[in-house]
Design a protein around this motif. Structure first.
Motif, mmCIF file in Angstrom:
data_model
loop_
_atom_site.group_PDB
_atom_site.id
_atom_site.type_symbol
_atom_site.label_atom_id
_atom_site.label_comp_id
_atom_site.label_asym_id
_atom_site.label_seq_id
_atom_site.Cartn_x
_atom_site.Cartn_y
_atom_site.Cartn_z
ATOM 1 N N GLY A 13 6.137 -1.828 -6.948
ATOM 2 C CA GLY A 13 4.955 -1.539 -6.142
ATOM 3 C C GLY A 13 4.778 -2.345 -4.882
ATOM 4 N N GLY A 14 5.679 -3.280 -4.582
ATOM 5 C CA GLY A 14 5.588 -4.007 -3.314
ATOM 6 C C GLY A 14 4.480 -5.040 -3.237
ATOM 7 N N TRP A 15 3.947 -5.514 -4.382
ATOM 8 C CA TRP A 15 2.831 -6.470 -4.353
ATOM 9 C C TRP A 15 3.191 -7.756 -3.629
ATOM 10 C CZ3 TRP A 15 3.892 -11.133 -6.637
ATOM 11 C CH2 TRP A 15 4.979 -11.174 -7.496
ATOM 12 N N TRP A 16 4.458 -8.145 -3.624
ATOM 13 C CA TRP A 16 4.883 -9.391 -2.992
ATOM 14 C C TRP A 16 4.793 -9.314 -1.469
ATOM 15 C CZ3 TRP A 16 7.610 -5.904 -5.745
ATOM 16 C CH2 TRP A 16 8.567 -5.158 -5.068
ATOM 17 N N ASN A 17 4.628 -8.125 -0.917
ATOM 18 C CA ASN A 17 4.490 -7.969 0.538
ATOM 19 C C ASN A 17 3.029 -7.898 0.973
ATOM 20 O OD1 ASN A 17 7.279 -7.873 1.240
ATOM 21 N ND2 ASN A 17 7.383 -5.777 0.445
ATOM 22 N N ARG A 49 -8.635 2.323 -3.121
ATOM 23 C CA ARG A 49 -9.390 1.112 -2.776
ATOM 24 C C ARG A 49 -10.654 1.000 -3.626
ATOM 25 N NH1 ARG A 49 -7.829 2.537 2.593
ATOM 26 N NH2 ARG A 49 -9.847 3.561 2.920
ATOM 27 N N ARG A 50 -11.332 2.114 -3.841
ATOM 28 C CA ARG A 50 -12.539 2.092 -4.672
ATOM 29 C C ARG A 50 -12.194 1.701 -6.098
ATOM 30 N NH1 ARG A 50 -15.953 7.516 -4.971
ATOM 31 N NH2 ARG A 50 -16.028 7.062 -2.729
ATOM 32 N N SER A 51 -11.082 2.216 -6.598
ATOM 33 C CA SER A 51 -10.680 1.881 -7.966
ATOM 34 C C SER A 51 -10.383 0.393 -8.107
ATOM 35 C CB SER A 51 -9.454 2.708 -8.358
ATOM 36 O OG SER A 51 -9.730 4.091 -8.299
ATOM 37 N N ARG A 66 1.907 -10.571 3.641
ATOM 38 C CA ARG A 66 2.504 -10.344 4.956
ATOM 39 C C ARG A 66 1.857 -9.158 5.655
ATOM 40 N NH1 ARG A 66 8.897 -9.741 5.144
ATOM 41 N NH2 ARG A 66 8.399 -8.129 3.596
ATOM 42 N N GLU A 67 1.575 -8.103 4.905
ATOM 43 C CA GLU A 67 0.934 -6.937 5.513
ATOM 44 C C GLU A 67 -0.497 -7.244 5.940
ATOM 45 O OE1 GLU A 67 1.323 -3.803 2.722
ATOM 46 O OE2 GLU A 67 3.507 -3.658 2.922
ATOM 47 N N GLN A 68 -1.216 -8.040 5.158
ATOM 48 C CA GLN A 68 -2.570 -8.407 5.541
ATOM 49 C C GLN A 68 -2.565 -9.270 6.787
ATOM 50 O OE1 GLN A 68 -4.002 -10.221 1.943
ATOM 51 N NE2 GLN A 68 -4.663 -8.274 1.047
ATOM 52 N N GLN A 83 0.855 -1.198 0.000
ATOM 53 C CA GLN A 83 0.000 0.000 0.000
ATOM 54 C C GLN A 83 0.890 1.246 0.000
ATOM 55 O OE1 GLN A 83 -0.859 -2.642 2.288
ATOM 56 N NE2 GLN A 83 -2.240 -3.342 0.689
ATOM 57 N N TRP A 84 1.732 1.344 -1.018
ATOM 58 C CA TRP A 84 2.730 2.409 -1.044
ATOM 59 C C TRP A 84 2.102 3.799 -1.133
ATOM 60 C CZ3 TRP A 84 2.116 5.172 -5.474
ATOM 61 C CH2 TRP A 84 1.515 4.517 -6.550
#
Length: 540
Positions: free
Chosen positions: A524-528, A103-105, A531-533, A88-89
């Motif tokens: 974009g950090g999608w691989w994290n 989030r809406r998008s 872990r963040e969730q 969520q950069w």
């Protein structure tokens, strides 16, 4: 181990036909040997490309890409090598409205739905191809009523299991005193039921290579989905920055127009009284017209940006959004992560997509090679037929067949060889495209880093210019109150101040945009995300 389906078929065959002609041991040995042959797969085994040896994004030895970006009077940013990139950069900009809009998008933008559907389609195609590892079993039942011409004679079904006879009749010919036709037709019912088992052993791994290729295509679509999320988030944040910059520029231009109108009013009065020349009035009229001319494009840009934001959020342009942005509502991230080049190849969705396509192309070479060597197939049929439904599986009505087939193309005009060569060239193309994607990704990061440093210095200069213009305006205002300068001089100082503010707004927007570009360039950090969730769901 012999596939269970063949054990069932063999049991059925020996139970229905206890005949020495059916050698169960021979059939079982043949099928076991065929199963063992499927342990090999022709064609190249895919290996991931070797990561690049580059350690930085610039040929210079200076550590400017990792050192803090000090921008004088402007806010500073620090580039930190190896820092984790948040999935969520966009939260780094500290705007609740922006968080809600992203989030809406994600929930409403149709490009995400299309990417999800493409991923599911690829996975279903993979599952469908995996079905060819198993036998195909088909059951059929075909009832019929037939009138068989008497002239066909011996083609009639004949004696049935219950003793009845279905046959055309040969009567006494008229020349010998008979009255009926010599040949009489026969009408009968016929029931036929079969269970067919077909199996194509994957002897040389053609199907495994096909599945491998389709799995790689599924991975490609998965990375394309991540790219869609990243692109959408980047576009939303960039549009929000554009809106904020345009709004602030509009306010500044409106203030500049007001100042120019006041200056023109003073000059016209002075010209009327003979204290100003007409050329001075004309010059101020030009300045006012230029300021007024710059306002409509900004207003158009603002409305078009709002239209873009609505569409990105999955709504039509006639539906307004509650989220509105100004430069004050967005915060420049104080720290920016910076991945090493060796890490970049496992983070960016476009590089991983190119790698998946390379994998698929490698598997297709194996498919093309397998098409040039012998093809094996096994087919068996169990069933029965009779004139009565209940008699189909009497001993007299049972039927079976077991057929093995080996086919080898001897001559095809070079078609299969050419297809193999085409697949190999497809692999070469995929390798070149992968290298090109990696190089472009490195250039993308390098360009963004150069922009971050250059725009930081531009921002600092714009801050200094605004400070100097504000001090000049304040001093001119004091002198005007004391009667040392004219009102026109004061208005000129104010206009210079507003012009400096315009440049500052544009510089601030550029730095915000550079931050977005860096997050996007790094993947974009999608691989994290997982872990963040999990961290958010953990008990506090």
């Amino acid at each position: 181990m012999l596939p269970r389906i063949f054990v069932v078929v063999l049991d059925g065959l020996t139970a229905m036909h206890p005949s020495p002609r059916i050698d169960r041991l021979y059939l079982a040995g043949t099928l076991v040997a065929t199963s063992l042959l499927t342990a090999c797969a022709v064609g190249p085994d895919f290996t991931r490309p070797t990561p690049p040896t580059a350690t930085r994004y610039s040929p210079e030895s200076r550590p400017d890409h990792a050192a803090p970006t000090m921008a004088g009077d402007a806010p500073s940013q620090t580039l930190r090598i190896g820092d984790r990139i948040s999935a969520q950069w966009w939260e780094q900009f500290r705007s609740p409205d922006l968080d809600r809009l992203v989030r809406r998008s994600f929930q409403a933008n149709p490009t995400i739905d299309a990417a999800v559907a493409s991923l599911r389609q690829a996975r279903y195609n993979t599952t469908a191809q995996e079905g060819f590892f198993f036998p195909t079993i088909q059951a059929s039942y075909a009832p019929s009523r037939t009138k068989l011409s008497g002239n066909t004679g011996g083609n009639s079904p004949g004696i049935q299991g219950n003793g009845s006879v279905i046959s055309t009749v040969s009567n006494t010919p008229a020349s010998q005193g008979g009255t009926a036709p010599f040949n009489e037709a026969v009408i009968y019912n016929w029931h036929s039921a079969t269970l067919t088992v077909g199996y194509v052993p994957d002897v040389f791994g053609a199907n495994r290579r096909l599945v491998e290729s389709l799995q790689a295509q599924s991975e490609f679509q998965g990375y394309q989905l991540e790219a869609a999320y990243l692109t959408l988030a980047s576009n939303v944040v960039a549009a929000a920055i554009q809106e904020a910059s345009t709004r602030d520029q509009i306010r500044t231009v409106q203030a500049l127009i007001d100042s120019s109108e006041r200056a023109l009013k003073v000059l016209r009065e002075q010209f009327r009284l003979g204290y100003a020349m007409r050329i001075d009035v004309a010059a101020q009229e030009l300045a006012l017209a230029q300021a007024q001319q710059s306002l409509p494009p900004l207003e158009k840009q603002l409305e078009q940006t709002r239209d873009l934001i609505r569409v990105l959020a999955g709504t039509t342009p006639d539906q307004d959004l509650n989220e509105h942005f100004t430069m004050a509502s967005l915060t420049l991230p104080a720290e920016l992560p910076l991945s090493l080049p060796s890490e970049l190849v496992s983070q960016r969705p476009d590089i991983l997509s190119a790698e998946a396509q390379l994998h698929a192309a490698s598997a297709q070479v194996g498919v093309a090679i397998a098409a040039r060597i012998p093809q094996f197939s096994i087919n068996s049929t169990l069933g029965g037929n009779a004139s009565e439904f209940s008699q189909m599986f009497w001993p007299s009505g049972k039927l079976f067949s077991l057929t093995g087939n080996v086919a080898q193309t001897l001559f095809d005009g070079g078609t299969l060889k050419a297809r193999q060569r085409a697949a190999e060239e497809g692999l070469n193309q995929a390798q070149a495209m992968y290298r090109s994607t990696v190089l472009t990704a490195f250039q993308n990061v390098a360009d963004t880093l150069h922009a971050i440093h250059a725009d930081a210095h531009t921002h600092a200069a714009a801050e200094r210019a605004v400070t100097a213009a504000r001090v000049s305006f304040e001093l001119t205002e004091q002198q005007y109150r004391l009667g040392y300068v004219s009102y026109l001089t004061l208005l000129t100082a104010e206009q210079n101040y507003q012009q400096a503010r315009l440049s500052l707004i544009q510089a601030q927007a550029s730095r915000l945009g550079d931050s977005v570009a860096l997050f996007q360039a790094l993947g974009g950090g999608w691989w994290n995300r997982g872990r963040e969730q999990r961290a958010e769901a953990a008990p506090k």
